[in-house]
Design a protein around this motif. Sequence first.
Motif, PDB file in Angstrom:
ATOM      1  N   THR A 225       0.830  -1.205   0.000  1.00  0.00           N
ATOM      2  CA  THR A 225       0.000   0.000   0.000  1.00  0.00           C
ATOM      3  C   THR A 225       0.860   1.248   0.000  1.00  0.00           C
ATOM      4  OG1 THR A 225      -1.797  -1.118   1.159  1.00  0.00           O
ATOM      5  CG2 THR A 225      -1.755   1.288   1.255  1.00  0.00           C
TER       6      THR A 225
ATOM      7  N   SER B 148     -16.234   5.390   6.560  1.00  0.00           N
ATOM      8  CA  SER B 148     -15.260   4.974   5.551  1.00  0.00           C
ATOM      9  C   SER B 148     -15.447   3.521   5.127  1.00  0.00           C
ATOM     10  CB  SER B 148     -13.837   5.184   6.072  1.00  0.00           C
ATOM     11  OG  SER B 148     -13.558   6.548   6.236  1.00  0.00           O
ATOM     12  N   LYS B 149     -15.797   2.655   6.071  1.00  0.00           N
ATOM     13  CA  LYS B 149     -16.003   1.248   5.720  1.00  0.00           C
ATOM     14  C   LYS B 149     -17.188   1.098   4.768  1.00  0.00           C
ATOM     15  CE  LYS B 149     -14.029  -0.627  10.002  1.00  0.00           C
ATOM     16  NZ  LYS B 149     -14.306  -1.420  11.224  1.00  0.00           N
TER      17      LYS B 149
ATOM     18  N   ARG C 126     -16.073   2.447   1.365  1.00  0.00           N
ATOM     19  CA  ARG C 126     -15.166   1.483   0.742  1.00  0.00           C
ATOM     20  C   ARG C 126     -15.949   0.310   0.153  1.00  0.00           C
ATOM     21  NH1 ARG C 126      -9.650  -0.855   1.567  1.00  0.00           N
ATOM     22  NH2 ARG C 126      -9.824  -3.063   1.035  1.00  0.00           N
TER      23      ARG C 126
ATOM     24  N   GLU D 201     -16.063  -0.969  -3.716  1.00  0.00           N
ATOM     25  CA  GLU D 201     -15.727  -2.356  -4.053  1.00  0.00           C
ATOM     26  C   GLU D 201     -16.863  -3.017  -4.832  1.00  0.00           C
ATOM     27  OE1 GLU D 201     -12.664  -3.472  -0.406  1.00  0.00           O
ATOM     28  OE2 GLU D 201     -14.811  -3.951  -0.197  1.00  0.00           O
TER      29      GLU D 201
ATOM     30  N   GLN E  15     -17.234  -1.276  -8.487  1.00  0.00           N
ATOM     31  CA  GLN E  15     -15.930  -0.929  -9.041  1.00  0.00           C
ATOM     32  C   GLN E  15     -15.923  -0.830 -10.568  1.00  0.00           C
ATOM     33  OE1 GLN E  15     -13.167  -4.686  -9.010  1.00  0.00           O
ATOM     34  NE2 GLN E  15     -14.486  -4.842  -7.196  1.00  0.00           N
TER      35      GLN E  15
ATOM     36  N   TYR F 111      -6.907   9.652  -0.544  1.00  0.00           N
ATOM     37  CA  TYR F 111      -8.207   9.204  -0.029  1.00  0.00           C
ATOM     38  C   TYR F 111      -8.579   7.848  -0.624  1.00  0.00           C
ATOM     39  CZ  TYR F 111     -13.244   8.967   0.806  1.00  0.00           C
ATOM     40  OH  TYR F 111     -14.497   8.549   1.177  1.00  0.00           O
ATOM     41  N   LEU F 112      -8.318   7.669  -1.897  1.00  0.00           N
ATOM     42  CA  LEU F 112      -8.709   6.429  -2.560  1.00  0.00           C
ATOM     43  C   LEU F 112      -7.709   5.297  -2.345  1.00  0.00           C
ATOM     44  CD1 LEU F 112      -9.975   7.927  -5.950  1.00  0.00           C
ATOM     45  CD2 LEU F 112     -11.382   7.014  -4.104  1.00  0.00           C
TER      46      LEU F 112
ATOM     47  N   SER G 248      -4.762   4.507   3.721  1.00  0.00           N
ATOM     48  CA  SER G 248      -5.605   4.498   4.922  1.00  0.00           C
ATOM     49  C   SER G 248      -5.288   5.716   5.787  1.00  0.00           C
ATOM     50  CB  SER G 248      -5.372   3.215   5.723  1.00  0.00           C
ATOM     51  OG  SER G 248      -4.010   3.104   6.111  1.00  0.00           O
TER      52      SER G 248
ATOM     53  N   LEU H  17      -9.681   5.151   1.898  1.00  0.00           N
ATOM     54  CA  LEU H  17     -10.391   3.910   1.599  1.00  0.00           C
ATOM     55  C   LEU H  17      -9.457   2.735   1.348  1.00  0.00           C
ATOM     56  CD1 LEU H  17     -13.157   5.306  -0.802  1.00  0.00           C
ATOM     57  CD2 LEU H  17     -13.175   5.150   1.698  1.00  0.00           C
ATOM     58  N   GLN H  18      -8.204   3.014   1.001  1.00  0.00           N
ATOM     59  CA  GLN H  18      -7.206   1.979   0.747  1.00  0.00           C
ATOM     60  C   GLN H  18      -7.738   0.920  -0.222  1.00  0.00           C
ATOM     61  OE1 GLN H  18      -5.514   0.320   4.319  1.00  0.00           O
ATOM     62  NE2 GLN H  18      -3.853  -0.712   3.247  1.00  0.00           N
ATOM     63  N   LEU H  19      -8.195   1.383  -1.380  1.00  0.00           N
ATOM     64  CA  LEU H  19      -8.694   0.472  -2.399  1.00  0.00           C
ATOM     65  C   LEU H  19      -7.539  -0.295  -3.026  1.00  0.00           C
ATOM     66  CD1 LEU H  19     -11.216   2.905  -4.130  1.00  0.00           C
ATOM     67  CD2 LEU H  19     -11.749   1.137  -2.448  1.00  0.00           C
TER      68      LEU H  19
END
Length: 362
Positions: free
Chosen positions: A29, A272-273, A276, A280, A283, A323-324, A327, A340-342
């Motif tokens: 990440t 945020s969850k 996210r 997902e 997408q 942001y995308l 985390s 969001l740690q996509l």
Amino acid sequence: MKIGVWLLTSLIIVSSCKTNSENDASKETSELVNDKQSIKKIDVHSHYKYSREYLPVLHQKWNMQSVLVDVSIKDSTGIVRSWDSYLTHAQKHPDLFFLCSSLIGVGIDSPDFVEQAIQQLKREIDSGARMVKVWKNFGMVTKDSSGHYIQIDDSRLQPIWDFLKQKNIPVMAHIGEPEQAWRPLDPNNPHYGYYKNNPQYHAYKFPEIPSYETIISARDKWIENNPDLKILCAHLGSMSHDVEMVSERLDRFSNMYVEPAARFGDLANQDSKKVRAFFEKYQDRILFGSDYGNATPENIMSPDELKEEEMNLDESYNKLWRYLSSSDSLVIRGQKTQGLQLSKEILHKIYYKNAIDFLELR
């Protein structure tokens, strides 16, 4: 005793494996966040009206292209657009910019309204327009000769949608405004600054403007009536305050796509969850857009002003990227949130692949 030792050893091994896995994911990440060029990008919603020497360099830095989105607005001088400027930019930098034309409902009662609108769109599609934008004029501003606000599902517009279907040209739809527009100004809301500085769009002060629900309902009916028309709902379909509302429409309309330009503050204001999970799940239906642009000719700006503008633009893109992709703890339009740690796969779709597919840029 031997069993106890075995269990303890097993727990240590499992814990060690889990820690190593988490460390590997964290490292991956971190590397992704710091490598802006690792993913190609298309900003599907930009408004760079005036050329800048730094724009090609900045786009190269971000491994990015942009769609220049025209807007048609009627003022005291007539219909104001940015199309000619955008066309010049795209012709000078065809590897950098794509074009989006626009449509306005002014003069809808005229017998030749449809013919004139289609002729304009034909010319601009032939000049490279990949998409056509309709704006919040529909529903909130433009009226017909009887004094009624023209909604986007007005049957008088149908021949234009049929033409665009025939040409396989999608529509970008900025219909309505955030729900906040129909409420008293709230300093804690992400849109407080916009409506304070643009009171003409603060519907709360103009009770004659149709309700939020009326405008969104007309938009939904329009999408439903045109299942063969690809529609990109700008600003998350003016439902950015609640991703569940967006989800409900995406589930209902297979021809609908969304982009979050200028609405990241609304996303940041939600869990945020939950956000996210929304990214997902959808997408393949979300495109990246920023709504960034400029409104001042370069020749009347000082070198320091241009440098500051460049730095601010770079930082703005960086904040959305963080942001995308990360985390990190962030503040977006006054809203505290966590990135969001996509995954890299999802980021590739949102930033690039979905736009390529939607606009058929292959």
